[in-house]
Design a protein around this motif. Structure first.
Motif, PDB file in Angstrom:
ATOM      1  N   GLY A   1     -11.325  15.040  44.124  1.00 41.68           N
ATOM      2  CA  GLY A   1     -11.572  16.466  44.151  1.00 41.68           C
ATOM      3  C   GLY A   1     -10.327  17.327  44.171  1.00 41.68           C
ATOM      4  O   GLY A   1     -10.409  18.550  44.295  1.00 41.68           O
ATOM      5  N   SER A   2      -9.149  16.702  44.020  1.00 42.70           N
ATOM      6  CA  SER A   2      -7.904  17.472  44.098  1.00 42.70           C
ATOM      7  C   SER A   2      -7.560  18.174  42.790  1.00 42.70           C
ATOM      8  O   SER A   2      -6.719  19.074  42.772  1.00 42.70           O
ATOM      9  CB  SER A   2      -6.746  16.561  44.503  1.00 42.70           C
ATOM     10  N   GLY A   3      -8.184  17.747  41.681  1.00 41.20           N
ATOM     11  CA  GLY A   3      -7.929  18.391  40.396  1.00 41.20           C
ATOM     12  C   GLY A   3      -7.275  17.508  39.353  1.00 41.20           C
ATOM     13  O   GLY A   3      -6.933  17.980  38.262  1.00 41.20           O
ATOM     14  N   LYS A   4      -7.119  16.212  39.646  1.00 37.62           N
ATOM     15  CA  LYS A   4      -6.429  15.316  38.706  1.00 37.62           C
ATOM     16  C   LYS A   4      -7.175  15.217  37.377  1.00 37.62           C
ATOM     17  O   LYS A   4      -6.595  15.437  36.315  1.00 37.62           O
ATOM     18  CB  LYS A   4      -6.271  13.917  39.332  1.00 37.62           C
ATOM     19  N   THR A   5      -8.446  14.864  37.436  1.00 37.65           N
ATOM     20  CA  THR A   5      -9.213  14.677  36.207  1.00 37.65           C
ATOM     21  C   THR A   5      -9.404  15.991  35.467  1.00 37.65           C
ATOM     22  O   THR A   5      -9.385  16.022  34.231  1.00 37.65           O
ATOM     23  CB  THR A   5     -10.574  14.019  36.524  1.00 37.65           C
ATOM     24  N   THR A   6      -9.555  17.093  36.200  1.00 39.23           N
ATOM     25  CA  THR A   6      -9.671  18.400  35.548  1.00 39.23           C
ATOM     26  C   THR A   6      -8.396  18.719  34.770  1.00 39.23           C
ATOM     27  O   THR A   6      -8.452  19.212  33.633  1.00 39.23           O
ATOM     28  CB  THR A   6      -9.942  19.505  36.586  1.00 39.23           C
ATOM     29  N   THR A   7      -7.235  18.419  35.354  1.00 43.54           N
ATOM     30  CA  THR A   7      -5.965  18.615  34.642  1.00 43.54           C
ATOM     31  C   THR A   7      -5.946  17.793  33.365  1.00 43.54           C
ATOM     32  O   THR A   7      -5.595  18.291  32.284  1.00 43.54           O
ATOM     33  CB  THR A   7      -4.770  18.197  35.521  1.00 43.54           C
ATOM     34  N   ILE A   8      -6.315  16.527  33.477  1.00 44.80           N
ATOM     35  CA  ILE A   8      -6.264  15.619  32.330  1.00 44.80           C
ATOM     36  C   ILE A   8      -7.242  16.053  31.240  1.00 44.80           C
ATOM     37  O   ILE A   8      -6.914  16.041  30.044  1.00 44.80           O
ATOM     38  CB  ILE A   8      -6.533  14.178  32.791  1.00 44.80           C
ATOM     39  N   LYS A   9      -8.443  16.464  31.630  1.00 40.46           N
ATOM     40  CA  LYS A   9      -9.421  16.914  30.631  1.00 40.46           C
ATOM     41  C   LYS A   9      -8.958  18.193  29.943  1.00 40.46           C
ATOM     42  O   LYS A   9      -9.254  18.413  28.760  1.00 40.46           O
ATOM     43  CB  LYS A   9     -10.783  17.110  31.293  1.00 40.46           C
ATOM     44  N   THR A  10      -8.236  19.021  30.675  1.00 43.93           N
ATOM     45  CA  THR A  10      -7.691  20.232  30.059  1.00 43.93           C
ATOM     46  C   THR A  10      -6.561  19.880  29.102  1.00 43.93           C
ATOM     47  O   THR A  10      -6.456  20.442  27.999  1.00 43.93           O
ATOM     48  CB  THR A  10      -7.189  21.204  31.146  1.00 43.93           C
ATOM     49  N   MET A  11      -5.715  18.933  29.510  1.00 43.02           N
ATOM     50  CA  MET A  11      -4.622  18.482  28.639  1.00 43.02           C
ATOM     51  C   MET A  11      -5.144  17.938  27.312  1.00 43.02           C
ATOM     52  O   MET A  11      -4.516  18.128  26.265  1.00 43.02           O
ATOM     53  CB  MET A  11      -3.837  17.358  29.330  1.00 43.02           C
ATOM     54  N   THR A  12      -6.257  17.248  27.371  1.00 46.05           N
ATOM     55  CA  THR A  12      -6.786  16.571  26.189  1.00 46.05           C
ATOM     56  C   THR A  12      -7.832  17.396  25.463  1.00 46.05           C
ATOM     57  O   THR A  12      -8.565  16.890  24.618  1.00 46.05           O
ATOM     58  CB  THR A  12      -7.370  15.202  26.592  1.00 46.05           C
TER      59      THR A  12
END
Length: 314
Positions: free
Chosen positions: A42-53
Protein backbone atom coordinates in the motif's frame (compact mmCIF):
# COMPACT_ATOMS: atom_id res chain seq x y z
CA UNK A 1 23.23 11.43 -24.38
CA UNK A 2 20.75 11.16 -21.51
CA UNK A 3 22.33 10.04 -18.21
CA UNK A 4 19.13 8.66 -16.72
CA UNK A 5 17.11 5.62 -17.76
CA UNK A 6 14.11 6.70 -15.66
CA UNK A 7 13.09 10.08 -14.24
CA UNK A 8 10.03 10.52 -12.04
CA UNK A 9 9.11 14.15 -11.39
CA UNK A 10 6.52 15.19 -8.77
CA UNK A 11 4.38 12.17 -9.63
CA UNK A 12 0.99 12.26 -7.94
CA UNK A 13 -1.85 9.76 -8.29
CA UNK A 14 -5.19 10.12 -6.55
CA UNK A 15 -7.97 7.54 -6.62
CA UNK A 16 -11.40 9.03 -5.98
CA UNK A 17 -11.53 12.06 -3.74
CA UNK A 18 -9.61 10.87 -0.71
CA UNK A 19 -7.03 8.21 -1.63
CA UNK A 20 -3.66 9.70 -2.60
CA UNK A 21 -1.56 6.70 -3.66
CA UNK A 22 1.41 8.85 -4.75
CA UNK A 23 2.26 12.28 -3.36
CA UNK A 24 4.81 14.21 -5.46
CA UNK A 25 7.12 11.22 -5.90
CA UNK A 26 10.45 12.17 -7.47
CA UNK A 27 13.58 10.12 -8.20
CA UNK A 28 16.08 9.42 -10.97
CA UNK A 29 17.65 6.11 -11.94
CA UNK A 30 20.95 6.18 -13.77
CA UNK A 31 21.55 3.89 -16.71
CA UNK A 32 23.22 0.62 -15.75
CA UNK A 33 21.88 0.47 -12.19
CA UNK A 34 19.91 -2.29 -10.49
CA UNK A 35 17.53 -0.32 -8.30
CA UNK A 36 15.45 -1.79 -5.49
CA UNK A 37 12.07 -0.10 -4.94
CA UNK A 38 11.19 -0.82 -1.33
CA UNK A 39 8.20 -0.21 0.90
CA UNK A 40 5.28 -1.91 2.68
CA UNK A 41 2.04 -3.00 1.04
CA UNK A 42 0.00 0.00 0.00
CA UNK A 43 2.99 2.35 -0.08
CA UNK A 44 2.63 3.11 -3.80
CA UNK A 45 5.21 0.83 -5.44
CA UNK A 46 2.90 -0.89 -7.91
CA UNK A 47 1.05 2.36 -8.64
CA UNK A 48 4.38 3.97 -9.56
CA UNK A 49 5.28 1.05 -11.82
CA UNK A 50 1.87 0.99 -13.53
CA UNK A 51 2.19 4.71 -14.17
CA UNK A 52 5.70 4.26 -15.57
CA UNK A 53 4.46 1.61 -17.97
CA UNK A 54 1.46 3.67 -19.11
CA UNK A 55 -1.09 1.27 -17.62
CA UNK A 56 -2.59 4.11 -15.59
CA UNK A 57 -2.36 7.88 -15.97
CA UNK A 58 -0.96 10.12 -13.25
CA UNK A 59 -3.08 12.81 -11.66
CA UNK A 60 -0.11 15.16 -12.06
CA UNK A 61 3.65 15.04 -12.53
CA UNK A 62 5.84 13.58 -15.24
CA UNK A 63 7.76 10.44 -16.14
CA UNK A 64 10.65 10.36 -18.59
CA UNK A 65 11.93 7.09 -20.03
CA UNK A 66 15.40 7.70 -21.47
CA UNK A 67 14.29 11.32 -21.75
CA UNK A 68 11.01 10.45 -23.51
CA UNK A 69 7.59 11.30 -22.04
CA UNK A 70 5.36 8.23 -22.56
CA UNK A 71 2.25 10.42 -22.70
CA UNK A 72 3.75 12.37 -25.60
CA UNK A 73 5.40 9.50 -27.49
CA UNK A 74 4.08 6.25 -25.96
CA UNK A 75 5.30 3.92 -28.72
CA UNK A 76 8.94 5.00 -28.54
CA UNK A 77 8.93 5.16 -24.74
CA UNK A 78 7.33 1.74 -24.26
CA UNK A 79 9.75 0.14 -26.72
CA UNK A 80 12.50 1.08 -24.23
CA UNK A 81 10.82 -0.91 -21.42
CA UNK A 82 10.18 -4.56 -20.62
CA UNK A 83 8.08 -5.30 -17.57
CA UNK A 84 6.78 -8.04 -15.31
CA UNK A 85 4.03 -6.62 -13.13
CA UNK A 86 2.67 -8.66 -10.21
CA UNK A 87 1.99 -12.37 -10.85
CA UNK A 88 1.32 -12.77 -14.58
CA UNK A 89 -1.17 -15.08 -16.19
CA UNK A 90 0.45 -17.74 -18.36
CA UNK A 91 -1.15 -19.53 -21.32
CA UNK A 92 -0.34 -22.95 -19.92
CA UNK A 93 -1.54 -24.87 -22.99
CA UNK A 94 1.18 -23.24 -25.11
CA UNK A 95 4.88 -24.01 -25.32
CA UNK A 96 7.47 -21.29 -24.57
CA UNK A 97 8.27 -21.11 -28.27
CA UNK A 98 4.60 -20.65 -29.21
CA UNK A 99 3.97 -18.14 -26.43
CA UNK A 100 6.92 -15.95 -27.39
CA UNK A 101 6.04 -16.21 -31.08
CA UNK A 102 2.53 -15.00 -30.31
CA UNK A 103 3.76 -12.13 -28.09
CA UNK A 104 6.30 -11.11 -30.74
CA UNK A 105 3.57 -11.00 -33.37
CA UNK A 106 1.46 -8.82 -31.07
CA UNK A 107 4.45 -6.46 -30.88
CA UNK A 108 4.72 -6.63 -34.70
CA UNK A 109 8.31 -7.79 -34.58
CA UNK A 110 10.01 -8.81 -37.83
CA UNK A 111 9.31 -12.57 -38.35
CA UNK A 112 12.90 -13.59 -39.11
CA UNK A 113 14.34 -11.49 -36.29
CA UNK A 114 11.65 -12.80 -33.93
CA UNK A 115 12.53 -16.43 -34.68
CA UNK A 116 16.20 -15.82 -33.88
CA UNK A 117 15.43 -13.68 -30.84
CA UNK A 118 13.23 -16.38 -29.29
CA UNK A 119 16.18 -18.78 -29.35
CA UNK A 120 18.41 -16.15 -27.72
CA UNK A 121 16.08 -15.27 -24.85
CA UNK A 122 15.18 -18.88 -24.08
CA UNK A 123 18.89 -19.68 -23.84
CA UNK A 124 19.38 -16.64 -21.62
CA UNK A 125 16.70 -17.76 -19.13
CA UNK A 126 17.82 -21.40 -19.35
CA UNK A 127 14.65 -22.74 -20.94
CA UNK A 128 16.00 -23.87 -24.32
CA UNK A 129 15.58 -27.54 -23.44
CA UNK A 130 11.93 -26.83 -22.58
CA UNK A 131 10.98 -24.70 -25.57
CA UNK A 132 8.60 -27.31 -27.01
CA UNK A 133 7.09 -28.45 -23.68
CA UNK A 134 3.70 -27.18 -22.54
CA UNK A 135 3.96 -24.43 -19.94
CA UNK A 136 1.48 -26.21 -17.63
CA UNK A 137 4.30 -28.65 -16.80
CA UNK A 138 6.56 -25.84 -15.58
CA UNK A 139 7.39 -24.99 -11.99
CA UNK A 140 6.54 -21.50 -10.71
CA UNK A 141 10.17 -20.47 -11.07
CA UNK A 142 10.30 -21.69 -14.69
CA UNK A 143 7.12 -19.78 -15.48
CA UNK A 144 8.60 -16.63 -13.95
CA UNK A 145 11.77 -17.03 -16.05
CA UNK A 146 9.59 -17.48 -19.15
CA UNK A 147 7.73 -14.25 -18.45
CA UNK A 148 11.04 -12.42 -18.00
CA UNK A 149 12.03 -13.85 -21.40
CA UNK A 150 8.83 -12.29 -22.77
CA UNK A 151 9.66 -8.98 -21.08
CA UNK A 152 13.07 -8.79 -22.80
CA UNK A 153 11.97 -10.28 -26.13
CA UNK A 154 12.03 -6.89 -27.90
CA UNK A 155 15.48 -6.00 -26.44
CA UNK A 156 14.43 -3.22 -24.07
CA UNK A 157 16.96 -0.95 -22.38
CA UNK A 158 15.03 -0.99 -19.10
CA UNK A 159 13.49 -3.94 -17.24
CA UNK A 160 10.88 -3.33 -14.54
CA UNK A 161 10.05 -6.25 -12.23
CA UNK A 162 7.28 -6.10 -9.62
CA UNK A 163 7.68 -8.90 -7.04
CA UNK A 164 9.51 -11.25 -9.45
CA UNK A 165 10.33 -13.86 -6.78
CA UNK A 166 7.00 -14.02 -4.97
CA UNK A 167 6.05 -17.64 -4.25
CA UNK A 168 9.42 -19.04 -5.32
CA UNK A 169 11.55 -21.49 -3.36
CA UNK A 170 15.20 -20.66 -2.53
CA UNK A 171 16.47 -22.23 -5.78
CA UNK A 172 13.98 -20.22 -7.80
CA UNK A 173 14.89 -17.01 -5.98
CA UNK A 174 18.59 -17.62 -6.66
CA UNK A 175 17.89 -18.26 -10.35
CA UNK A 176 16.03 -14.95 -10.70
CA UNK A 177 18.78 -13.08 -8.82
CA UNK A 178 21.46 -14.48 -11.12
CA UNK A 179 19.31 -13.73 -14.18
CA UNK A 180 18.83 -10.10 -13.11
CA UNK A 181 22.58 -9.67 -12.67
CA UNK A 182 23.26 -11.32 -16.03
CA UNK A 183 20.81 -9.01 -17.80
CA UNK A 184 22.36 -6.02 -16.06
CA UNK A 185 25.82 -7.15 -17.21
CA UNK A 186 24.43 -6.97 -20.76
CA UNK A 187 23.59 -3.30 -20.25
CA UNK A 188 19.95 -3.45 -19.12
CA UNK A 189 18.91 -1.06 -16.37
CA UNK A 190 16.70 -2.87 -13.83
CA UNK A 191 14.08 -1.59 -11.39
CA UNK A 192 12.87 -4.35 -9.05
CA UNK A 193 10.25 -4.19 -6.32
CA UNK A 194 10.20 -6.89 -3.65
CA UNK A 195 9.47 -7.51 0.02
CA UNK A 196 12.54 -9.75 0.35
CA UNK A 197 14.91 -7.11 1.70
CA UNK A 198 18.05 -9.23 2.03
CA UNK A 199 17.56 -10.50 -1.52
CA UNK A 200 17.35 -6.92 -2.77
CA UNK A 201 20.44 -6.02 -0.76
CA UNK A 202 22.40 -8.83 -2.42
CA UNK A 203 21.13 -7.91 -5.89
CA UNK A 204 20.81 -4.14 -6.15
CA UNK A 205 23.25 -1.25 -6.56
CA UNK A 206 20.73 1.47 -5.67
CA UNK A 207 17.83 1.61 -3.19
CA UNK A 208 14.67 3.76 -3.10
CA UNK A 209 12.38 3.61 -0.05
CA UNK A 210 8.74 4.68 -0.27
CA UNK A 211 6.19 5.08 2.53
CA UNK A 212 2.56 6.21 2.21
CA UNK A 213 3.12 7.46 -1.31
CA UNK A 214 6.25 9.50 -0.55
CA UNK A 215 9.93 8.80 -1.13
CA UNK A 216 11.66 8.83 2.26
CA UNK A 217 15.17 7.72 1.26
CA UNK A 218 17.25 7.10 -1.89
CA UNK A 219 20.71 5.63 -1.37
CA UNK A 220 23.42 3.92 -3.32
CA UNK A 221 25.02 0.80 -1.84
CA UNK A 222 27.78 2.66 0.00
CA UNK A 223 25.33 5.16 1.49
CA UNK A 224 22.99 2.35 2.56
CA UNK A 225 25.83 0.46 4.23
CA UNK A 226 26.72 3.59 6.18
CA UNK A 227 23.08 4.19 7.13
CA UNK A 228 22.59 0.59 8.23
CA UNK A 229 24.94 1.19 11.11
CA UNK A 230 28.41 0.46 12.34
CA UNK A 231 30.06 -2.88 11.90
CA UNK A 232 30.05 -4.92 15.08
CA UNK A 233 31.44 -8.01 16.74
CA UNK A 234 28.93 -9.85 18.92
CA UNK A 235 30.81 -11.55 21.78
CA UNK A 236 29.30 -14.09 24.16
CA UNK A 237 31.29 -15.10 27.23
CA UNK A 238 31.11 -17.85 29.81
CA UNK A 239 30.75 -15.28 32.54
CA UNK A 240 30.19 -11.53 32.68
CA UNK A 241 33.28 -9.51 31.77
CA UNK A 242 34.41 -7.21 34.63
CA UNK A 243 34.12 -3.51 33.79
CA UNK A 244 37.75 -2.85 34.67
CA UNK A 245 38.82 -5.13 31.79
CA UNK A 246 36.90 -3.25 29.08
CA UNK A 247 39.31 -0.27 28.69
CA UNK A 248 41.93 -2.73 27.49
CA UNK A 249 39.65 -3.67 24.56
CA UNK A 250 39.02 -0.07 23.54
CA UNK A 251 42.78 0.34 23.11
CA UNK A 252 42.73 -2.14 20.22
CA UNK A 253 43.29 -0.36 16.90
CA UNK A 254 40.02 -0.29 14.89
CA UNK A 255 37.70 -0.66 17.94
CA UNK A 256 35.40 2.37 18.26
CA UNK A 257 33.21 1.49 21.21
CA UNK A 258 31.77 -1.21 23.48
CA UNK A 259 28.20 -1.83 24.66
CA UNK A 260 26.57 -4.46 26.87
CA UNK A 261 23.38 -6.29 25.92
CA UNK A 262 21.91 -9.04 28.11
CA UNK A 263 25.36 -9.84 29.45
CA UNK A 264 26.96 -10.04 25.99
CA UNK A 265 29.46 -7.58 24.54
CA UNK A 266 28.68 -5.59 21.38
CA UNK A 267 31.98 -4.19 20.10
CA UNK A 268 31.87 -1.56 17.35
CA UNK A 269 34.76 -1.84 14.90
CA UNK A 270 35.90 -0.65 11.49
CA UNK A 271 34.93 -4.11 10.18
CA UNK A 272 38.36 -5.15 8.95
CA UNK A 273 39.67 -8.69 9.38
CA UNK A 274 42.87 -7.28 10.90
CA UNK A 275 40.88 -5.47 13.61
CA UNK A 276 38.87 -8.60 14.39
CA UNK A 277 42.08 -10.61 14.66
CA UNK A 278 43.70 -8.05 17.00
CA UNK A 279 40.55 -7.90 19.11
CA UNK A 280 40.33 -11.66 19.56
CA UNK A 281 44.03 -11.88 20.51
CA UNK A 282 43.54 -9.11 23.07
CA UNK A 283 40.58 -10.91 24.61
CA UNK A 284 42.62 -14.07 24.90
CA UNK A 285 45.48 -12.17 26.56
CA UNK A 286 43.03 -10.72 29.09
CA UNK A 287 41.71 -14.24 29.86
CA UNK A 288 38.16 -13.33 28.79
CA UNK A 289 36.29 -16.66 28.51
CA UNK A 290 34.93 -16.21 24.97
CA UNK A 291 32.36 -18.78 23.83
CA UNK A 292 31.23 -16.97 20.67
CA UNK A 293 32.90 -14.29 18.52
CA UNK A 294 30.68 -13.20 15.60
CA UNK A 295 31.53 -10.24 13.31
CA UNK A 296 28.49 -8.73 11.61
CA UNK A 297 27.51 -5.78 9.45
CA UNK A 298 24.50 -3.54 9.75
CA UNK A 299 21.24 -5.21 8.85
CA UNK A 300 18.91 -3.98 6.10
CA UNK A 301 15.84 -5.36 7.90
CA UNK A 302 16.73 -3.37 11.03
CA UNK A 303 17.39 -0.24 8.97
CA UNK A 304 14.10 -0.68 7.09
CA UNK A 305 12.18 -1.06 10.35
CA UNK A 306 13.68 2.11 11.83
CA UNK A 307 13.15 3.98 8.56
CA UNK A 308 9.48 3.03 8.36
CA UNK A 309 8.92 3.94 12.00
CA UNK A 310 10.55 7.36 11.86
CA UNK A 311 11.02 8.22 8.21
CA UNK A 312 13.90 10.04 6.56
CA UNK A 313 14.04 12.97 4.20
CA UNK A 314 14.10 11.79 0.61
Amino acid sequence: MNEYALEVIDLTKTFGKDVKALDKVSFKIKKGEITGYIGPNGSGKTTTIKTMTNLISPTSGRILIDGIDPRVDPKTAMNRIGCLIEVPGVYDYLTPKDLLLYMGQVRRMDPKYLKDRIEVVLELVKLSAWKDKRVKKFSTGMQRRLMIANAILHEPDILILDEPVIGLDPDGIRDIRLLIKKLNDQGITVLVSSHLLQELYETCTDFIFIKKGQIIAHKNRKELQEAMGKKKVMVRTLEKVPKEVLPGLTEVKGVTGIDHHNGDLIINTDGSSATNSRLLKKMMSLDIPVTSFAPREGNIEEYYGKLMEGGEAG
